[in-house]
Design a protein around this motif. Structure first.
Motif, mmCIF file in Angstrom:
data_model
loop_
_atom_site.group_PDB
_atom_site.id
_atom_site.type_symbol
_atom_site.label_atom_id
_atom_site.label_comp_id
_atom_site.label_asym_id
_atom_site.label_seq_id
_atom_site.Cartn_x
_atom_site.Cartn_y
_atom_site.Cartn_z
ATOM 1 N N VAL A 112 0.845 -1.199 0.000
ATOM 2 C CA VAL A 112 0.000 0.000 0.000
ATOM 3 C C VAL A 112 0.877 1.246 0.000
ATOM 4 O O VAL A 112 2.065 1.195 0.308
ATOM 5 C CB VAL A 112 -0.948 0.024 1.219
ATOM 6 N N LEU A 113 0.277 2.371 -0.361
ATOM 7 C CA LEU A 113 1.000 3.634 -0.407
ATOM 8 C C LEU A 113 1.133 4.251 0.984
ATOM 9 O O LEU A 113 0.182 4.263 1.777
ATOM 10 C CB LEU A 113 0.265 4.628 -1.309
ATOM 11 N N GLY A 114 2.334 4.759 1.261
ATOM 12 C CA GLY A 114 2.571 5.527 2.474
ATOM 13 C C GLY A 114 2.752 6.993 2.155
ATOM 14 O O GLY A 114 2.795 7.396 0.990
ATOM 15 N N ASN A 115 2.884 7.817 3.185
ATOM 16 C CA ASN A 115 3.018 9.254 2.961
ATOM 17 C C ASN A 115 4.295 9.608 2.205
ATOM 18 O O ASN A 115 4.309 10.539 1.391
ATOM 19 C CB ASN A 115 2.946 10.011 4.289
ATOM 20 N N HIS A 116 5.384 8.870 2.420
ATOM 21 C CA HIS A 116 6.614 9.154 1.681
ATOM 22 C C HIS A 116 6.505 8.733 0.217
ATOM 23 O O HIS A 116 7.062 9.393 -0.662
ATOM 24 C CB HIS A 116 7.808 8.469 2.346
ATOM 25 N N ASP A 117 5.789 7.674 -0.053
ATOM 26 C CA ASP A 117 5.541 7.270 -1.444
ATOM 27 C C ASP A 117 4.733 8.343 -2.166
ATOM 28 O O ASP A 117 5.022 8.700 -3.316
ATOM 29 C CB ASP A 117 4.798 5.934 -1.491
ATOM 30 N N LEU A 118 3.707 8.853 -1.494
ATOM 31 C CA LEU A 118 2.893 9.918 -2.081
ATOM 32 C C LEU A 118 3.712 11.192 -2.271
ATOM 33 O O LEU A 118 3.519 11.920 -3.245
ATOM 34 C CB LEU A 118 1.679 10.196 -1.201
ATOM 35 N N HIS A 119 4.630 11.445 -1.350
ATOM 36 C CA HIS A 119 5.492 12.624 -1.499
ATOM 37 C C HIS A 119 6.354 12.511 -2.753
ATOM 38 O O HIS A 119 6.503 13.482 -3.508
ATOM 39 C CB HIS A 119 6.374 12.777 -0.261
ATOM 40 N N LEU A 120 6.913 11.336 -3.001
ATOM 41 C CA LEU A 120 7.677 11.135 -4.231
ATOM 42 C C LEU A 120 6.808 11.414 -5.455
ATOM 43 O O LEU A 120 7.231 12.119 -6.385
ATOM 44 C CB LEU A 120 8.233 9.709 -4.280
ATOM 45 N N LEU A 121 5.599 10.868 -5.466
ATOM 46 C CA LEU A 121 4.696 11.099 -6.599
ATOM 47 C C LEU A 121 4.371 12.583 -6.748
ATOM 48 O O LEU A 121 4.296 13.099 -7.871
ATOM 49 C CB LEU A 121 3.409 10.294 -6.410
ATOM 50 N N ALA A 122 4.195 13.279 -5.618
ATOM 51 C CA ALA A 122 3.879 14.704 -5.687
ATOM 52 C C ALA A 122 5.052 15.517 -6.219
ATOM 53 O O ALA A 122 4.856 16.509 -6.931
ATOM 54 C CB ALA A 122 3.465 15.211 -4.309
ATOM 55 N N VAL A 123 6.277 15.104 -5.889
ATOM 56 C CA VAL A 123 7.461 15.777 -6.435
ATOM 57 C C VAL A 123 7.511 15.584 -7.951
ATOM 58 O O VAL A 123 7.754 16.521 -8.716
ATOM 59 C CB VAL A 123 8.748 15.255 -5.759
ATOM 60 N N VAL A 124 7.262 14.348 -8.406
ATOM 61 C CA VAL A 124 7.239 14.082 -9.839
ATOM 62 C C VAL A 124 6.155 14.917 -10.522
ATOM 63 O O VAL A 124 6.349 15.442 -11.627
ATOM 64 C CB VAL A 124 7.009 12.576 -10.105
ATOM 65 N N ALA A 125 5.020 15.063 -9.853
ATOM 66 C CA ALA A 125 3.894 15.800 -10.429
ATOM 67 C C ALA A 125 4.092 17.306 -10.407
ATOM 68 O O ALA A 125 3.322 18.038 -11.029
ATOM 69 C CB ALA A 125 2.615 15.437 -9.679
ATOM 70 N N GLY A 126 5.097 17.777 -9.685
ATOM 71 C CA GLY A 126 5.332 19.209 -9.586
ATOM 72 C C GLY A 126 4.544 19.887 -8.498
ATOM 73 O O GLY A 126 4.562 21.116 -8.390
ATOM 74 N N GLY A 127 3.867 19.113 -7.658
ATOM 75 C CA GLY A 127 3.068 19.683 -6.582
ATOM 76 C C GLY A 127 3.847 19.943 -5.318
ATOM 77 O O GLY A 127 3.381 20.682 -4.445
ATOM 78 N N ARG A 128 5.013 19.341 -5.179
ATOM 79 C CA ARG A 128 5.865 19.551 -4.014
ATOM 80 C C ARG A 128 7.317 19.596 -4.468
ATOM 81 O O ARG A 128 7.673 19.022 -5.491
ATOM 82 C CB ARG A 128 5.665 18.441 -2.973
ATOM 83 N N LYS A 129 8.142 20.278 -3.676
ATOM 84 C CA LYS A 129 9.558 20.389 -4.003
ATOM 85 C C LYS A 129 10.352 19.322 -3.262
ATOM 86 O O LYS A 129 9.963 18.868 -2.188
ATOM 87 C CB LYS A 129 10.078 21.775 -3.632
#
Length: 277
Positions: A62-79
């Protein structure tokens, strides 16, 4: 066949390999549940992703918060933060395939025949398992869709902390991610607290571990989760907590869910690193 569960790996590939060898995990015979946070803070997130993907259908993760953070960085939503250590994933020749695999992982996995649930942080007290599955499915649909980058940009923030069926679409998605991947404590009414992360007993008096809230509605399931390193290993009738702080230099732990076996551990003393992107 055995069903094993392992706690937060967080880029500690060598520890994962050592633990799988210790329990003699055989992908052709056994099954493995991973509680999420495959990546970040440890030295080899790239190695962890490739290792887990290579295990194929033997693994449910399952996805964890750090996995989602990686995806958000790829998406340009987080640095990329100074403490992030998944830069090698972003620069890998197979980065697109790795990201595609990761965003297709579920937020929650339910095994109805055994009443077991796998989730990164837990199920919030106001929800039944059916509620959690319904709300998780909505976020999963977006993450797996063609506009997943846009969807991720609206999914971050600490509010709302209280669930209501009357919440707007984006608020429901944000609550779902926070509850399933970031939650540790709640108040007696089930309001999320995302500030305190210490072991039980260190929190303010009005807060309880989410699994000890008296009116928690998912008590009919056995919930397997990680995320809470300060809690450590906890095994009781209704929950199994598995984050034993590998990335903090403690240990990575495996338990067998469908049979008797003492918890297996490997030391992670060499796993901590400084952030380098």
């Amino acid at each position: 066949m055995a069903l094993y569960a392992i706690g937060d790996v967080q880029g500690c590939a060598a520890a994962l390999d050592a633990l799988l060898a210790q329990i003699r995990f055989a992908p052709a015979r056994d099954r493995l549940w991973l509680v999420g946070d495959l990546v970040n803070r440890g030295p080899d997130s790239l190695g962890v992703l490739r290792r887990v993907i290579a295990l194929g259908d033997a693994v449910t993760c399952v996805l964890g918060n750090h996995d989602l953070h990686l995806l958000a960085v790829v998406a340009g939503g987080r640095k990329l933060a100074p403490s992030d250590t998944f830069g090698a994933v972003l620069e890998a020749p197979d980065a697109a395939a790795l990201v595609d695999w990761l965003r297709h992982r579920p937020l929650l996995h339910h095994e109805p025949e055994t009443r077991r649930v796998l989730v990164h942080a837990g199920i919030p007290p106001p929800w039944t398992v059916a509620d959690a599955l319904e709300q998780a499915a909505e976020v999963e649909r977006l993450l797996r869709g063609p506009s997943w980058q846009d969807a991720l940009r609206s999914m971050y923030g600490n509010e709302p902390a209280t669930w209501s069926a009357a919440l707007g679409r984006d608020d429901k998605r944000r609550y779902t991610i926070n509850a399933l991947t970031r939650m540790r404590y709640c108040d007696a009414a089930g309001k999320l607290d995302l500030e305190h992360s210490g072991p039980p007993g260190t929190q303010p008096a009005e807060l309880l571990p989410w699994f000890d809230v008296p009116q928690r509605r998912a008590r009919d399931a056995h919930i397997v989760f990680g995320h809470w390193a300060a809690l450590g290993l906890l095994r009781r009738e209704d929950v199994t907590a598995l984050d034993t702080g590998c990335v903090w230099g403690n240990s990575l732990t495996a338990v067998r869910l469908d049979g008797s076996m003492s918890p297996a551990r490997v030391s992670c003393a060499q796993s901590t690193v400084s952030g380098r992107g």
